[in-house]
Design a protein around this motif. Structure first.
Motif, mmCIF file in Angstrom:
data_model
loop_
_atom_site.group_PDB
_atom_site.id
_atom_site.type_symbol
_atom_site.label_atom_id
_atom_site.label_comp_id
_atom_site.label_asym_id
_atom_site.label_seq_id
_atom_site.Cartn_x
_atom_site.Cartn_y
_atom_site.Cartn_z
ATOM 1 N N GLN A 42 0.637 -1.267 -0.092
ATOM 2 C CA GLN A 42 -0.028 0.014 0.066
ATOM 3 C C GLN A 42 1.061 1.360 0.009
ATOM 4 N N THR A 43 1.832 1.160 0.666
ATOM 5 C CA THR A 43 2.980 2.449 0.701
ATOM 6 C C THR A 43 3.434 2.671 -0.468
ATOM 7 N N TYR A 44 3.864 1.493 -1.131
ATOM 8 C CA TYR A 44 4.347 1.636 -2.600
ATOM 9 C C TYR A 44 3.556 2.322 -3.529
ATOM 10 N N LEU A 45 2.373 1.852 -3.475
ATOM 11 C CA LEU A 45 1.665 2.370 -4.441
ATOM 12 C C LEU A 45 1.037 3.686 -4.341
ATOM 13 N N GLN A 46 0.912 4.176 -2.850
ATOM 14 C CA GLN A 46 0.769 5.637 -2.601
ATOM 15 C C GLN A 46 1.811 6.395 -2.910
ATOM 16 N N LEU A 47 3.279 6.017 -2.665
ATOM 17 C CA LEU A 47 4.273 6.803 -2.881
ATOM 18 C C LEU A 47 4.296 6.772 -4.444
ATOM 19 N N LEU A 48 4.167 5.773 -5.242
ATOM 20 C CA LEU A 48 4.394 5.643 -6.655
ATOM 21 C C LEU A 48 3.577 6.748 -7.418
ATOM 22 N N GLN A 49 2.116 6.877 -6.878
ATOM 23 C CA GLN A 49 1.219 7.685 -7.203
ATOM 24 C C GLN A 49 1.730 9.333 -6.949
ATOM 25 N N GLU A 50 2.320 9.669 -5.713
ATOM 26 C CA GLU A 50 2.748 11.017 -5.539
ATOM 27 C C GLU A 50 4.032 11.262 -5.915
ATOM 28 N N LEU A 51 4.871 10.414 -6.770
ATOM 29 C CA LEU A 51 6.122 10.608 -7.303
ATOM 30 C C LEU A 51 6.265 11.682 -8.116
ATOM 31 N N SER A 52 7.415 12.550 -7.673
ATOM 32 C CA SER A 52 8.016 13.543 -8.682
ATOM 33 C C SER A 52 9.400 13.629 -8.501
ATOM 34 N N PRO A 53 9.990 14.141 -9.453
ATOM 35 C CA PRO A 53 11.495 14.349 -9.125
ATOM 36 C C PRO A 53 11.779 15.157 -7.803
ATOM 37 N N GLN A 54 10.900 16.293 -7.765
ATOM 38 C CA GLN A 54 10.849 17.172 -6.534
ATOM 39 C C GLN A 54 10.658 16.512 -5.164
ATOM 40 N N LYS A 55 9.650 15.701 -5.273
ATOM 41 C CA LYS A 55 9.228 14.992 -3.968
ATOM 42 C C LYS A 55 9.155 13.320 -4.378
ATOM 43 N N ASP A 56 10.580 12.890 -3.749
ATOM 44 C CA ASP A 56 10.589 11.466 -4.196
ATOM 45 C C ASP A 56 10.943 10.781 -2.899
ATOM 46 N N ASP A 57 9.998 10.240 -2.224
ATOM 47 C CA ASP A 57 9.940 9.522 -1.122
ATOM 48 C C ASP A 57 9.873 8.029 -1.527
ATOM 49 N N LEU A 58 9.825 7.622 -2.577
ATOM 50 C CA LEU A 58 9.543 6.376 -2.908
ATOM 51 C C LEU A 58 11.106 5.747 -3.027
ATOM 52 N N GLY A 59 12.017 6.496 -3.600
ATOM 53 C CA GLY A 59 13.513 5.877 -3.475
ATOM 54 C C GLY A 59 13.998 5.416 -2.210
ATOM 55 N N PRO A 60 13.904 6.418 -1.060
ATOM 56 C CA PRO A 60 14.091 6.133 0.351
ATOM 57 C C PRO A 60 13.411 4.915 0.760
ATOM 58 N N PHE A 61 12.247 4.657 0.474
ATOM 59 C CA PHE A 61 11.277 3.675 0.717
ATOM 60 C C PHE A 61 11.828 2.404 0.322
ATOM 61 N N LEU A 62 12.088 2.415 -1.085
ATOM 62 C CA LEU A 62 12.827 1.120 -1.784
ATOM 63 C C LEU A 62 13.918 1.069 -0.988
ATOM 64 N N LYS A 63 14.892 2.010 -0.578
ATOM 65 C CA LYS A 63 16.195 1.581 0.038
ATOM 66 C C LYS A 63 15.848 0.832 1.060
ATOM 67 N N HIS A 64 14.924 1.323 1.987
ATOM 68 C CA HIS A 64 14.475 0.892 3.354
ATOM 69 C C HIS A 64 14.119 -0.639 3.120
ATOM 70 N N LEU A 65 13.336 -0.918 2.180
ATOM 71 C CA LEU A 65 13.072 -2.341 1.821
ATOM 72 C C LEU A 65 14.190 -3.267 1.372
ATOM 73 N N THR A 66 14.885 -2.671 0.477
ATOM 74 C CA THR A 66 16.344 -3.293 0.047
ATOM 75 C C THR A 66 17.130 -3.759 1.400
ATOM 76 N N GLU A 67 17.217 -2.740 2.431
ATOM 77 C CA GLU A 67 18.006 -3.192 3.634
ATOM 78 C C GLU A 67 17.274 -4.320 4.408
ATOM 79 N N LYS A 68 16.118 -3.932 4.683
ATOM 80 C CA LYS A 68 15.167 -4.757 5.239
ATOM 81 C C LYS A 68 15.426 -6.331 4.962
ATOM 82 N N TYR A 69 15.210 -6.505 3.595
ATOM 83 C CA TYR A 69 15.194 -7.908 2.980
ATOM 84 C C TYR A 69 16.455 -8.185 2.231
ATOM 85 N N GLN A 70 17.616 -7.370 2.574
ATOM 86 C CA GLN A 70 18.746 -7.742 2.159
ATOM 87 C C GLN A 70 18.889 -8.325 0.836
ATOM 88 N N VAL A 71 18.501 -7.812 -0.414
ATOM 89 C CA VAL A 71 18.595 -7.997 -1.510
ATOM 90 C C VAL A 71 20.133 -7.588 -2.137
#
Length: 87
Positions: A42-71
């Motif tokens: 749900q967070t991914y879909l919400q952040l994807l919908q709000e994504l803009s180069p000026q307001k990029d909260d999705l990148g840090p969220f995906l970084k968090h998931l990358t670290e959480k799941y150790q990909v």
């Protein structure tokens, strides 16, 4: 070789667009779509919908998931390494 290096430097200096960010982040999301929690989806879909180069909260969220799941592939990627922490 000098031409290649010039083109590479030029590409690195370009500002991302909504389209290029979306494309890159959808690729990254593919690593999580089967393991993410309902809340993370749900967070991914919400952040994807709000994504803009000026307001990029999705990148840090995906970084968090990358670290959480150790990909490991993503942990070593430039995209994830350069994401600013906002969480």
């Amino acid at each position: 070789m000098a031409e290649f290096e010039r083109l590479l430097e030029n590409a690195v200096g370009q500002t991302p667009t909504v389209k290029t960010l979306t494309n890159a982040y959808q690729h990254v999301w593919g690593y999580f779509k089967k393991i993410a929690t309902t809340s993370e989806k749900q967070t991914y879909l919400q952040l994807l919908q709000e994504l803009s180069p000026q307001k990029d909260d999705l990148g840090p969220f995906l970084k968090h998931l990358t670290e959480k799941y150790q990909v490991s592939y993503l942990l070593n990627s430039r995209l994830i390494q350069e994401c600013k922490e906002k969480l």
